[in-house]
Design an enzyme around this catalytic site. Structure first.
Site, short mmCIF file in Angstrom:
data_model
loop_
_atom_site.label_atom_id
_atom_site.label_comp_id
_atom_site.label_asym_id
_atom_site.label_seq_id
_atom_site.Cartn_x
_atom_site.Cartn_y
_atom_site.Cartn_z
N TYR A 124 0.39 -27.02 1.78
CA TYR A 124 1.32 -28.30 2.37
C TYR A 124 0.87 -29.50 2.65
O TYR A 124 1.75 -30.22 2.89
CB TYR A 124 2.09 -27.69 3.74
CG TYR A 124 3.20 -26.64 3.50
CD1 TYR A 124 2.89 -25.22 3.31
CD2 TYR A 124 4.23 -26.86 3.83
CE1 TYR A 124 3.81 -24.38 2.88
CE2 TYR A 124 5.36 -25.88 3.75
CZ TYR A 124 5.19 -24.66 3.43
OH TYR A 124 6.19 -23.76 3.14
N LYS A 191 -6.99 -15.02 3.85
CA LYS A 191 -7.35 -14.21 2.47
C LYS A 191 -9.09 -14.68 2.30
O LYS A 191 -9.15 -15.30 1.22
CB LYS A 191 -6.17 -14.55 1.39
CG LYS A 191 -6.55 -13.87 0.25
CD LYS A 191 -5.77 -12.65 0.37
CE LYS A 191 -5.94 -11.79 -1.11
NZ LYS A 191 -5.55 -10.37 -0.93
N ASP A 224 -2.11 -9.75 3.00
CA ASP A 224 -1.25 -8.86 2.50
C ASP A 224 -1.27 -7.51 3.35
O ASP A 224 -0.36 -6.96 3.84
CB ASP A 224 -1.85 -8.50 0.95
CG ASP A 224 -3.25 -8.63 0.82
OD1 ASP A 224 -3.90 -8.86 2.01
OD2 ASP A 224 -3.95 -8.33 -0.09
N ASP A 248 4.27 -19.73 7.25
CA ASP A 248 5.61 -19.98 6.74
C ASP A 248 6.19 -18.67 6.20
O ASP A 248 7.29 -18.27 6.70
CB ASP A 248 5.73 -21.01 5.60
CG ASP A 248 6.77 -21.30 4.93
OD1 ASP A 248 8.06 -21.45 5.82
OD2 ASP A 248 7.26 -21.39 3.79
#
Ligand code: NAD
Length: 360
Positions: A124, A191, A224, A248
């Site tokens: 972002y 991640k 995930d 988000d």
């Protein structure tokens, strides 16, 4: 004494839901001077800037704002007003509680999660190079030189910076929030197995900060797996802290757990200023129909009241909203068994129902 608050109605359904929230906040008996400032597409047409300085100056002066959603053109056009506002005022913490209300239609009971999203970095950051541009070409050749890896010439490029500074302050914010609100556990989401130097840094710094809070449990989860776990066993989680993009996405997942976006409030908080706004967007298809659910922005108003130290009023509004949800009569289409339920309440009708309970 009246509180001076900047009010950004937004666009799409923003003005209707903001008006409903303002009516409810005023019905608490607390006085507000609303300084109305518009931002977004129409302002861009007139003033050549979707977020003129006057809006930022007003928030800097009042320190607190409440805001309706603002539409961002997809793919082309001006950059998100919402993202720019968060960056310009360094509103680095996005706090999004996801709490079950009895009577809301959802597959889950007793959800009580708080999502803390980093608000200024990551994908972002707005550092992007269009396909074929000088910037994209330079980056492609630099990467090839530095890492011997090929990026296709017809690639567009978005950079993902994650810093020690940015991570440390958001993770510390999450732990301080947990301490203040008697929460038991903070989960850092990442991640890091794939993005070792951005998400890996986020994880490493999270672990370091966690050492300063021995009374609060700390764990980490890969994004995930986190999504699957939230759907299967949300009761295992308490406060989640995430980089911007995962924050988000998981915010909408969290909204889904409690009955939808119409019930998910939020706050963007920095060291100097705070801007309260719902998680959801401008839902343009419902613009002007007096149909959208105003509860998420009302609940963002509850967060604002708490921020102002008006805890009694905050509890009263929260209880009044909870009572309207529990009864299930004066709720909008999204909270009815079917979206075309003829008994769906209007946006302004929800405000009337909340106000009548507030005063009963
Ligand atoms: P959205 O949140 O506006 O809508 C997603 C779905 O939820 C739609 O079906 C919508 O009708 C429904 N919905 C949303 N809010 C609702 C409400 N209060 N009551 C009832 N139903 C509601 O997401 P989108 O369609 O992806 O985005 C629309 C626009 O909003 C885009 O331009 C996006 O960039 C912008 N946006 C702004 C903000 C913000 O201002 N903070 C946040 C997210 C998206």
């Amino acid at each position: 004494m009246a509180y001076n608050i900047t009010l950004i109605p937004g666009d799409g359904v923003g003005p209707e839901i903001a008006e409903a929230a303002v009516r409810v906040l005023e019905a608490t008996g607390i006085s507000f001077n609303w300084e109305i400032q518009n931002a977004g597409g129409e302002v861009y047409e007139k003033e050549g800037n979707p977020l003129p300085d006057r809006v930022l100056d007003s928030i800097k002066k009042n320190r607190i704002a409440i805001k309706g959603p603002v539409t961002t053109p997809v793919g082309t056009g001006f950059r998100s007003v919402n993202v720019t506002l968060r960056q310009a005022l360094d509103l680095y913490s996005c706090v999004r509680p996801c709490k079950s209300y009895k009577g809301a239609r959802t597959r889950y009971d007793n959800i009580d999660l708080v999502i803390i999203r980093e608000n200024t970095e990551d994908l972002y950051a707005g550092i992007e190079y269009e396909k074929g541009s000088e910037g994209a070409k330079s980056i492609i050749s630099l990467v090839e030189k530095l890492s011997n890896k090929k990026i296709r010439q017809d690639s567009g490029i978005s950079l993902k910076p994650i810093s020690v500074f940015g991570t440390e302050r958001i993770v510390r914010y999450a732990f301080e929030y947990a301490k203040k609100n008697r929460r038991k556990k903070v989960t850092a989401v990442h991640k890091a197995n794939i993005m070792k130097f951005s998400d890996g840094l986020f994880l490493e710094v999270s672990r370091e900060v966690a050492k300063d809070y021995p009374d609060i449990e700390f764990e980490d989860k890969i994004i995930d797996n986190m999504c699957m776990q939230l759907v299967q066993k949300p009761e295992l989680y308490d406060v989640l802290v995430l980089p911007n993009l995962y924050g988000d996405v998981v915010s909408d997942l969290g909204a889904g757990l409690i009955g939808g976006l119409g019930l998910a409030p939020g706050a963007n908080i920095g060291d100097g200023y705070a801007v309260f706004e719902a998680t959801h967007g401008s839902a343009p298809k419902y613009k002007g129909l007096n149909k959208a659910n105003p509860m998420a922005v009302m609940l963002s108003g509850v967060m604002m009241l708490r921020h102002l130290g008006e805890t009694d009023a905050a509890e009263r509004v929260d209880n009044a909203i909870a009572s309207v949800i529990r009864e299930g009569k004066h709720v909008t289409y999204d909270m009815k068994p079917s979206p075309d339920d003829p008994s769906a309440e209007t946006t302004s009708g929800v405000a009337d129902a909340v106000i009548s309970r507030l005063n009963s």
